[in-house]
Design a protein around this motif. Structure first.
Motif, short mmCIF file in Angstrom:
data_model
loop_
_atom_site.label_atom_id
_atom_site.label_comp_id
_atom_site.label_asym_id
_atom_site.label_seq_id
_atom_site.Cartn_x
_atom_site.Cartn_y
_atom_site.Cartn_z
N THR A 240 0.85 -1.18 0.00
CA THR A 240 0.00 0.00 0.00
C THR A 240 0.89 1.24 0.00
N ARG A 241 0.30 2.38 -0.33
CA ARG A 241 1.04 3.63 -0.27
C ARG A 241 1.52 3.87 1.16
N PHE A 242 0.63 3.58 2.12
CA PHE A 242 0.98 3.75 3.53
C PHE A 242 2.25 2.97 3.87
N GLN A 243 2.29 1.71 3.46
CA GLN A 243 3.46 0.87 3.77
C GLN A 243 4.70 1.38 3.04
N SER A 244 4.52 1.90 1.84
CA SER A 244 5.67 2.42 1.08
C SER A 244 6.30 3.62 1.78
N VAL A 245 5.45 4.55 2.23
CA VAL A 245 5.98 5.73 2.93
C VAL A 245 6.62 5.30 4.25
N LYS A 246 5.99 4.34 4.91
CA LYS A 246 6.53 3.84 6.18
C LYS A 246 7.92 3.23 5.98
N ASN A 247 8.06 2.41 4.93
CA ASN A 247 9.38 1.84 4.61
C ASN A 247 10.42 2.94 4.41
N ALA A 248 10.03 3.98 3.68
CA ALA A 248 10.97 5.07 3.39
C ALA A 248 11.34 5.82 4.67
N LEU A 249 10.35 6.08 5.51
CA LEU A 249 10.63 6.78 6.78
C LEU A 249 11.55 5.95 7.66
N ASN A 250 11.32 4.64 7.68
CA ASN A 250 12.18 3.76 8.48
C ASN A 250 13.63 3.78 8.00
N SER A 251 13.82 4.08 6.71
CA SER A 251 15.18 4.07 6.16
C SER A 251 15.93 5.37 6.48
N ILE A 252 15.20 6.35 7.03
CA ILE A 252 15.85 7.62 7.40
C ILE A 252 16.20 7.54 8.89
N SER A 253 17.50 7.53 9.19
CA SER A 253 17.90 7.32 10.58
C SER A 253 17.78 8.60 11.41
N GLU A 254 17.84 9.76 10.74
CA GLU A 254 17.73 11.02 11.47
C GLU A 254 16.35 11.17 12.12
N THR A 255 16.27 12.02 13.11
CA THR A 255 14.97 12.30 13.72
C THR A 255 14.61 13.78 13.62
N GLU A 256 15.58 14.60 13.22
CA GLU A 256 15.30 16.03 13.11
C GLU A 256 15.33 16.49 11.65
N GLY A 257 14.42 17.40 11.34
CA GLY A 257 14.39 17.95 9.99
C GLY A 257 12.97 18.03 9.47
N VAL A 258 12.88 18.29 8.18
CA VAL A 258 11.58 18.41 7.52
C VAL A 258 11.57 17.44 6.35
N VAL A 259 10.44 16.76 6.15
CA VAL A 259 10.36 15.77 5.08
C VAL A 259 9.14 16.03 4.20
N ALA A 260 9.38 16.04 2.91
CA ALA A 260 8.29 16.21 1.94
C ALA A 260 7.99 14.85 1.31
N ILE A 261 6.71 14.53 1.22
CA ILE A 261 6.28 13.30 0.52
C ILE A 261 5.64 13.73 -0.79
N HIS A 262 6.11 13.16 -1.89
CA HIS A 262 5.64 13.64 -3.18
C HIS A 262 5.31 12.47 -4.11
N ASP A 263 4.25 12.66 -4.92
CA ASP A 263 3.88 11.66 -5.93
C ASP A 263 4.87 11.69 -7.08
N GLY A 264 5.38 10.54 -7.45
CA GLY A 264 6.35 10.47 -8.55
C GLY A 264 5.79 10.99 -9.86
N VAL A 265 4.49 10.91 -10.03
CA VAL A 265 3.87 11.31 -11.29
C VAL A 265 3.32 12.75 -11.26
N ARG A 266 3.88 13.56 -10.38
CA ARG A 266 3.57 15.01 -10.38
C ARG A 266 4.86 15.76 -10.71
#
Lengths: 223, 223
Positions: free
Chosen positions: B82-108
């Motif tokens: 699912t999209r939810f699981q995909s974003v979750k996988n990506a967030l888990n791969s980011i070890s940092e905890t501080e900052g700003v993150v943008a989630i974007h559709d590849g087809v935009r």
């Protein structure tokens, strides 16, 4: 069956120095509004067209028709201050009481032939036919403070031609104006009538933003 | 400030004989997904990009990168079901905890520079930034039987990049999946957090239908 078409081409004024209203902009070989009228006339040659224009656009339109040798028969009616009043003026100009009438935005040049045919045949059977499409984007509902997610699968985008039994639409437009009348379907609905939805076509966009105009030009070239 | 970008490029399978997923279609000089990544990288060169691809697209993407000499640095992560699981996988791969993150559709491929900048600066201040636009068409609400008009002025179309405080988004994605999670804003909202809306740009469409692809090609040529 009598088939009527009312094309509403309100647009903005033709003030000196102002931008040319979208319905008069040239796409391909002629003004946008001519593409819209031609599309219906090609699919339903027996259609009787009423074109609603703001008072101060009528002379300009006639000049354009001469320039582009545009000879599809149209009755031209002066628009009102609101879309509601414009449609009402057009309905009042139709003396018949039997038949089916489609109301269409002048700046939607690409209703699919199948949609036009289905709109008339469905409205003949059920009294109404409203072309709709699923939303491709998520939507949010705006609250007095903040906003919340809305379930997009419960909504449909509404297009035109919104098509109705003529007597029914005349009855609907005899109601006093209400702020909730955002389109013709909502006016008929206020009578307590159920609306029939049919499939629209994605290309039948309302030319609103500069990027839409760009798209329309390209789409025409590909046709 | 750490700036992260997660681009979700789910799309359909790469089955033999099937249609090429939209994100790999060529517009202008390269695949659509490359335009999307390049747009962010040009505006925010210090951004750290995670690209989420279905498992069976990864080899194909690497081939495309070689072919088009595409060298914008991206971490590639395997998507979920699912999209939810995909974003979750990506967030888990980011070890940092501080900052700003943008989630974007590849087809935009066309978020405006101003929207990207505003998304990051607003999310830094308020915790979130969701680009939205008014609806140009009327909408109807579908009922169990029939439908009714909805007041379009109370709704907004939601686009991406949906941008958040990184820790907040990680917390949001630690919640169990819910069917109401239609986008990232709705996941954060489920924590009871208020969402900040910013102005999107009309050109930032999600390439979904063949007519969108045509539009994208035309828009690129005019740039």
């Amino acid at each position: 069956m009598n088939k009527f078409l009312i094309v509403v081409a309100g647009g903005k004024g033709l003030r000196m120095g102002g931008e040319l209203p979208k319905q008069f902009m040239i796409i391909g070989d002629k003004p946008l509004l001519m593409h819209t009228l031609q599309q219906f006339y090609t699919i339903q040659p027996d259609i009787r067209i009423t074109l609603v224009l703001p008072k101060d656009h009528i002379t300009y339109w006639n000049t354009l028709c001469k320039k582009y040798r545009f000879d599809i028969p149209c009755s031209i009616i002066e628009g009102g201050n609101t879309r509601f009043q414009s449609v009402k003026n057009a309905l009042n100009s139709i003396s018949e009481t039997e038949g089916v009438v489609a109301i269409h935005d002048g700046v939607r040049p690409f209703p699919a032939p199948q949609v036009i045919k289905n709109a008339f045949s469905t409205a003949l059977k059920t009294g109404s036919a409203i072309p709709v499409l699923p939303l491709t984007d998520s939507i949010r509902f705006i609250l007095p403070k903040g906003s919340k997610v809305a379930d997009r699968s419960s909504y449909r985008i509404v297009q035109t031609p919104q098509t109705f039994n003529l007597a029914l639409l005349k009855q609907a437009y005899s109601q006093p104006y209400d702020e909730l009348f955002t389109d013709d379907a909502s006016v008929v609905e206020a009578l307590g009538k159920e609306i029939t939805l049919i499939d629209g076509n994605r290309e039948n966009i309302k030319i609103t933003h500069p990027s839409d105009l760009l798209w329309a030009e390209t789409y025409l070239k590909r046709q």
